[in-house]
Design an enzyme around this catalytic site. Structure first.
Site, PDB file in Angstrom:
ATOM      1  N   CYS A 130     -24.802  38.076   7.636  1.00  0.00           N
ATOM      2  CA  CYS A 130     -25.553  36.872   8.020  1.00  0.00           C
ATOM      3  C   CYS A 130     -25.194  35.736   7.044  1.00  0.00           C
ATOM      4  O   CYS A 130     -24.521  35.972   6.034  1.00  0.00           O
ATOM      5  CB  CYS A 130     -27.047  37.180   8.001  1.00  0.00           C
ATOM      6  SG  CYS A 130     -27.721  37.270   6.341  1.00  0.00           S
ATOM      7  N   CYS A 164     -26.198  36.680   3.346  1.00  0.00           N
ATOM      8  CA  CYS A 164     -25.386  37.727   2.706  1.00  0.00           C
ATOM      9  C   CYS A 164     -23.932  37.267   2.551  1.00  0.00           C
ATOM     10  O   CYS A 164     -23.273  37.613   1.568  1.00  0.00           O
ATOM     11  CB  CYS A 164     -25.479  39.027   3.497  1.00  0.00           C
ATOM     12  SG  CYS A 164     -27.173  39.674   3.539  1.00  0.00           S
ATOM     13  N   HIS A 201     -21.192  48.134   4.639  1.00  0.00           N
ATOM     14  CA  HIS A 201     -22.593  48.198   4.207  1.00  0.00           C
ATOM     15  C   HIS A 201     -22.706  48.850   2.820  1.00  0.00           C
ATOM     16  O   HIS A 201     -23.337  48.302   1.918  1.00  0.00           O
ATOM     17  CB  HIS A 201     -23.391  48.994   5.251  1.00  0.00           C
ATOM     18  CG  HIS A 201     -24.838  49.172   4.929  1.00  0.00           C
ATOM     19  ND1 HIS A 201     -25.818  48.378   5.472  1.00  0.00           N
ATOM     20  CD2 HIS A 201     -25.484  50.043   4.105  1.00  0.00           C
ATOM     21  CE1 HIS A 201     -27.004  48.760   4.999  1.00  0.00           C
ATOM     22  NE2 HIS A 201     -26.830  49.772   4.164  1.00  0.00           N
ATOM     23  N   GLU A 202     -22.063  50.004   2.648  1.00  0.00           N
ATOM     24  CA  GLU A 202     -22.206  50.727   1.371  1.00  0.00           C
ATOM     25  C   GLU A 202     -21.481  50.002   0.237  1.00  0.00           C
ATOM     26  O   GLU A 202     -21.991  49.941  -0.887  1.00  0.00           O
ATOM     27  CB  GLU A 202     -21.708  52.173   1.496  1.00  0.00           C
ATOM     28  CG  GLU A 202     -22.455  53.035   2.504  1.00  0.00           C
ATOM     29  CD  GLU A 202     -23.957  53.133   2.292  1.00  0.00           C
ATOM     30  OE1 GLU A 202     -24.458  52.750   1.216  1.00  0.00           O
ATOM     31  OE2 GLU A 202     -24.656  53.563   3.234  1.00  0.00           O
ATOM     32  N   HIS A 255     -30.809  45.578   1.081  1.00  0.00           N
ATOM     33  CA  HIS A 255     -30.921  45.514   2.540  1.00  0.00           C
ATOM     34  C   HIS A 255     -31.386  44.134   2.974  1.00  0.00           C
ATOM     35  O   HIS A 255     -32.295  43.558   2.376  1.00  0.00           O
ATOM     36  CB  HIS A 255     -31.888  46.584   3.036  1.00  0.00           C
ATOM     37  CG  HIS A 255     -31.252  47.935   3.095  1.00  0.00           C
ATOM     38  ND1 HIS A 255     -31.938  49.100   2.948  1.00  0.00           N
ATOM     39  CD2 HIS A 255     -29.949  48.283   3.287  1.00  0.00           C
ATOM     40  CE1 HIS A 255     -31.096  50.114   3.040  1.00  0.00           C
ATOM     41  NE2 HIS A 255     -29.881  49.651   3.238  1.00  0.00           N
ATOM     42  N   CYS A 256     -30.738  43.619   4.011  1.00  0.00           N
ATOM     43  CA  CYS A 256     -31.054  42.276   4.508  1.00  0.00           C
ATOM     44  C   CYS A 256     -32.307  42.348   5.377  1.00  0.00           C
ATOM     45  O   CYS A 256     -32.394  43.187   6.262  1.00  0.00           O
ATOM     46  CB  CYS A 256     -29.883  41.735   5.307  1.00  0.00           C
ATOM     47  SG  CYS A 256     -30.153  40.076   5.914  1.00  0.00           S
ATOM     48  N   CYS A 304     -27.861  41.842  10.679  1.00  0.00           N
ATOM     49  CA  CYS A 304     -26.786  41.707   9.687  1.00  0.00           C
ATOM     50  C   CYS A 304     -26.270  43.098   9.351  1.00  0.00           C
ATOM     51  O   CYS A 304     -26.996  44.086   9.486  1.00  0.00           O
ATOM     52  CB  CYS A 304     -27.413  41.046   8.448  1.00  0.00           C
ATOM     53  SG  CYS A 304     -26.408  40.997   6.960  1.00  0.00           S
ATOM     54  N   HIS A 306     -23.624  47.354  -0.978  1.00  0.00           N
ATOM     55  CA  HIS A 306     -24.615  47.858  -1.952  1.00  0.00           C
ATOM     56  C   HIS A 306     -23.983  47.966  -3.343  1.00  0.00           C
ATOM     57  O   HIS A 306     -24.616  47.636  -4.344  1.00  0.00           O
ATOM     58  CB  HIS A 306     -25.119  49.242  -1.543  1.00  0.00           C
ATOM     59  CG  HIS A 306     -26.186  49.227  -0.487  1.00  0.00           C
ATOM     60  ND1 HIS A 306     -27.179  48.280  -0.429  1.00  0.00           N
ATOM     61  CD2 HIS A 306     -26.418  50.076   0.556  1.00  0.00           C
ATOM     62  CE1 HIS A 306     -27.980  48.540   0.603  1.00  0.00           C
ATOM     63  NE2 HIS A 306     -27.533  49.618   1.222  1.00  0.00           N
TER      64      HIS A 306
END
Ligand SMILES: [Zn+2]
Ligand SMILES: [Zn+2]
Length: 335
Positions: free
Chosen positions: A280, A283, A245-246, A255-256, A261, A249
Site C-alpha cells: 500500500c 508500506c 511479506h516475510e 502487519h499493515c 496490502c 518483516h
C-alpha cells in the site's frame, strides 16, 4: 518572657518554586512517555479505540488522494480473518523510521535465498523466478545459493513432520550468513510450526535478519486437492506473496492495518489468496525510505515480471499504478 523561634511551615508541594531538579524530573518523565508509551492497538474483534482511530486518521491524511487511487482501506467494521483474531499496533512511517532497522550498505545489500532440505528440478525453476521477483520487489540484488540440509530431526525441533521455524533460523541460517548478505532467507518444502500456532507459512525476524518460508502448504496436493490447470501459476503467486511479506518483516515492517496490502496478516490460504501482491502507499514509503528504491523502477520491474509469468490481474494493476506514479513523481519534482 521567653521567645520561642517559630518553626517554618513547609509550603505545599504544588506551591513550591520550580527548581532545576523538578524541571529536569518532569522533562525526563515527558521524554520517557513520548518514547516508551504503549502504541494503541487495533483488531482482536474489538472496535478501534479513540487513540487508534486518531493515529490511523493521521496516517491516511499523509497519503494524497491521487496516491490512494487503486488501493482499498481496511474497513474497521469488517477487517478480515486475521485482524478479527489478533491485535496489531498500527505502524506509521514515523514509527518505522524510529526503529532500529537493517538497511542496505555498499558492502551488505544482497538478499540471499537459501534452499533448505530436498529440492526438485521444478523447485529450482520456482526459486529462480522468486529470485527475479525479490530483485524487482525490493530493488536489491538477490541470489540463490546451493541447497543445505534441514537440521537434524532431534529433540523438540520436530513436531509430527513439522520443523520448528525459529530453530531453522538459529541452527541453519544464522551460522551461514554471507558477508554481503543483508537478509538471509530460507525456502523449504518442509511444513513449519512455531510456539503458539499449529503451523506457520513462514516467519521473518528483524533482529537476526533471517526468515524462512515453507512451500508445503502453497501446493494444492497438500490439501489433497485435484491438480488444477492453473496450479503452477497459483503456487508462484502464493510464493511471491509469502516471500515479500516475510522479507518485509525482516526489514522491520509490521502487519499493515491501513489498506489491503501484501503486509496484511493472514490466517489461512484462502485469506492470503484474497490479498494483493502490492504494498500500500504507506508500506511502499517505508520500503522506499529504507532501501532508497525508486518507485518507477520498482513498478516497471514488477510489471515486467507479472507480464512474463502471465499474472494478468497483477500486471493490469501495476500498469495503471506505474502511470499514476509517474504523474505523482513529476508533480513532486516540479514543486
Ligand atoms: Zn506476517
Ligand atoms: Zn500496507
Amino acid at each position: 518572657l521567653k521567645l520561642v523561634p517559630k518553626k517554618p511551615v513547609p509550603r505545599p508541594f504544588l506551591k513550591r518554586p520550580l527548581t532545576w531538579a523538578n524541571v529536569l524530573l518532569l522533562a525526563g518523565l515527558a521524554t520517557f512517555w513520548l518514547f516508551f508509551r504503549p502504541l494503541p492497538t487495533v483488531g482482536g474483534g474489538e472496535p478501534d479505540s479513540a487513540a487508534a482511530t486518531a493515529l490511523k486518521a493521521r496516517v491516511y491524511a499523509a497519503v494524497s488522494r491521487q496516491d490512494e487511487v487503486g488501493f482499498r482501506r481496511i474497513d474497521p467494521a469488517n477487517p478480515g480473518g486475521w485482524l478479527l483474531s489478533f491485535r496489531e499496533a498500527p505502524q506509521s512511517l514515523e514509527t518505522y523510521q524510529s526503529q532500529s532497522l537493517i538497511r542496505p550498505t555498499p558492502a551488505r545489500r544482497t538478499i540471499v535465498l537459501q534452499p533448505v532440505g530436498a529440492m526438485s528440478a521444478a523447485d529450482a525453476l520456482l526459486l529462480e523466478k522468486l529470485r527475479a521477483y525479490t530483485e524487482g520487489f525490493f530493488g536489491l540484488p538477490a541470489r540463490v545459493v546451493p541447497q543445505i540440509p534441514l537440521p537434524a530431526a532431534q529433540g523438540d525441533i520436530l513436531r509430527g513432520n513439522q520443523f520448528h521455524a525459529g530453530r531453522i533460523l538459529s541452527e541453519v541460517l544464522q551460522p551461514r550468513v554471507a558477508p554481503d548478505a543483508m537478509v538471509t532467507f530460507g525456502i523449504t518444502n518442509a511444513d513449519l510450526w512455531s510456539e503458539e500456532l499449529s503451523f506457520v507459512f513462514g516467519v521473518g525476524d528483524d533482529k537476526s535478519v533471517t526468515g524462512v518460508m515453507s512451500l508445503a502448504r502453497l501446493r494444492p496436493s497438500f490439501w489433497h486437492a485435484k491438480p488444477a490447470p492453473d496450479g503452477e501459476a497459483r503456487v508462484l503467486r502464493r510464493a511471491c506473496r509469502l516471500l515479500s511479506h516475510e522479507v518485509g518483516h525482516v526489514l522491520g515492517m509490521w502487519h499493515c492495518v491501513f489498506y489491503k496490502c501484501v503486509m496484511n496478516g493472514s490466517n489461512s490460504l484462502l485469506e492470503a489468496d484474497a490479498q494483493p501482491l502490492h504494498l500500500c502507499p504507506v508500506c511502499h514509503r517505508k520500503l522506499a525510505w529504507n532501501t532508497g528504491a525508486d518507485g518507477s523502477r520498482r513498478y516497471s520491474q514488477l510489471l515486467g515480471f507479472y507480464r512474463a509469468h502471465r499474472m494478468n490481474p497483477e500486471a493490469e494493476w501495476m500498469q495503471a499504478r506505474l502511470e499514476r506514479w509517474k504523474k505523482i513523481a513529476a508533480r513532486v519534482q516540479t514543486r
